[in-house]
Design a protein around this motif. Structure first.
Motif: not given
Length: 327
Positions: A176, A247, A254, A266
């Motif tokens: 992410l 992340s 996600v 994404y």
């Protein structure tokens, strides 16, 4: 979700959006798929209406699941007498852990919750749910504190050395990033060189990052740095305040975050793995759980659960005990 440079400023509105996601039980979405079915559309396989992307789904897909006496007979006599199994997992407050797990008005919700409750119905038992932390659930199964562990555990060779797995879905490892990130896709770890990555300790994500730690230096690039957080809300806030650039977490989660947090996107998945219930090595529970999952698949209950959470492509054709690990 990698970038060619470290994010040096705050992502606008992400702090408020993260807080909103934590409180999504009142107004959130269940869909983590980038192209959810239209409101009211039916899943062709199950006949169940697909999840409305503007609200957490509330369909009851468990209470009608029928017990199977033959599968119940596979359980140890002591379990049949007690009528319950102890399940170790982690508490997921709010809805930041969806679609896998969360809480709404104090009640656990999510794909994993529906799946485990449906398995319990097939086996004619109840779960005695006890909460630990992600790094302590598998050791808790090993030492007998929990009969079964469930926390989106991916099947790995190292884990199969100490516990048995019963698979119940497929998930992946994905990234992410901020909407302002100049890179729109991450397909390899070297796309992350020079960045700070946030992920969970004791996870397959940590293993992937540790195994690939030398790849950037081999290309003459600055290595990536990794920070570990046990709470996903902290990861998202770290992304917001510039303490982390990327992340790294389960694909289903996600995608959900990217769909619900403004100014995020994404950036892709680099691998997939089967996810399963964890039991002690050579425990008879592994086969009983697998047979229960396969019963749900055969009866269509499994498809109805996945349709509720609008997760096409994540279900299994067949549950297995200790499949060949993907890594």
């Amino acid at each position: 979700m990698s970038t060619e440079r470290r994010l040096s400023r705050r992502i606008p509105h992400l702090a408020a959006a993260t807080a909103a996601l934590l409180l999504l039980a009142a107004c959130g979405s269940s869909s983590d798929d980038p192209a959810p079915a239209a409101n009211g559309a039916k899943d062709a396989a199950s006949g169940v209406k697909a999840a409305d992307p503007s609200a957490i789904p509330t369909q009851d897909v468990v209470s009608a699941v029928a017990a199977d006496p033959a599968l119940q007979a596979e359980l140890p006599a002591a379990v049949r007498t007690a009528g319950k199994l102890t399940l170790g997992t982690t508490r997921a407050p709010g809805t930041v852990g969806l679609p896998h797990g969360g809480e709404q008005n104090g009640t656990p919700i999510g794909l994993d919750v529906d799946l485990r409750n449906a398995v319990a119905k097939v086996l004619g038992i109840e779960w005695d749910v006890q909460y630990g932390t992600f790094p302590t659930v598998i050791p808790g199964v090993q030492n007998g504190r929990y009969d079964v562990g469930q926390d989106n555990f991916g099947v790995t060779a190292d884990r199969e050395k100490v516990v048995d797995f019963t698979t119940y879905l497929n998930d992946g490892q994905a990234f992410l990033g901020a909407e302002s990130t100049p890179v729109d896709k991450v397909s390899r770890l070297t796309d992350l060189c020079g960045l700070t990555i946030a992920t969970a300790p004791g996870s397959t994500f940590q293993q992937i990052l540790t195994d690939g730690a030398g790849k950037c230096a081999a290309l003459g690039k600055k290595p990536y740095k990794v920070q570990y957080f046990s709470d996903n809300a902290t990861v998202l806030l770290g992304l917001q305040n510039g303490k982390v650039d990327v992340s790294f977490g389960p694909t289903l989660g996600v995608k959900y975050e990217a769909a619900h947090l403004p100014n995020t996107k994404y950036l892709g998945e680099i691998s997939q793995t089967a996810v399963g219930f964890v039991t002690a090595r050579n425990s008879p529970l592994a086969k009983a759980l697998s047979d229960a999952v396969n019963k749900l698949i055969a009866d269509g209950d499994y498809a109805r659960i996945f349709a509720k959470w609008n997760l096409p492509g994540s279900g299994l054709a067949k549950s297995e005990v200790n499949p060949t690990p993907s890594f």
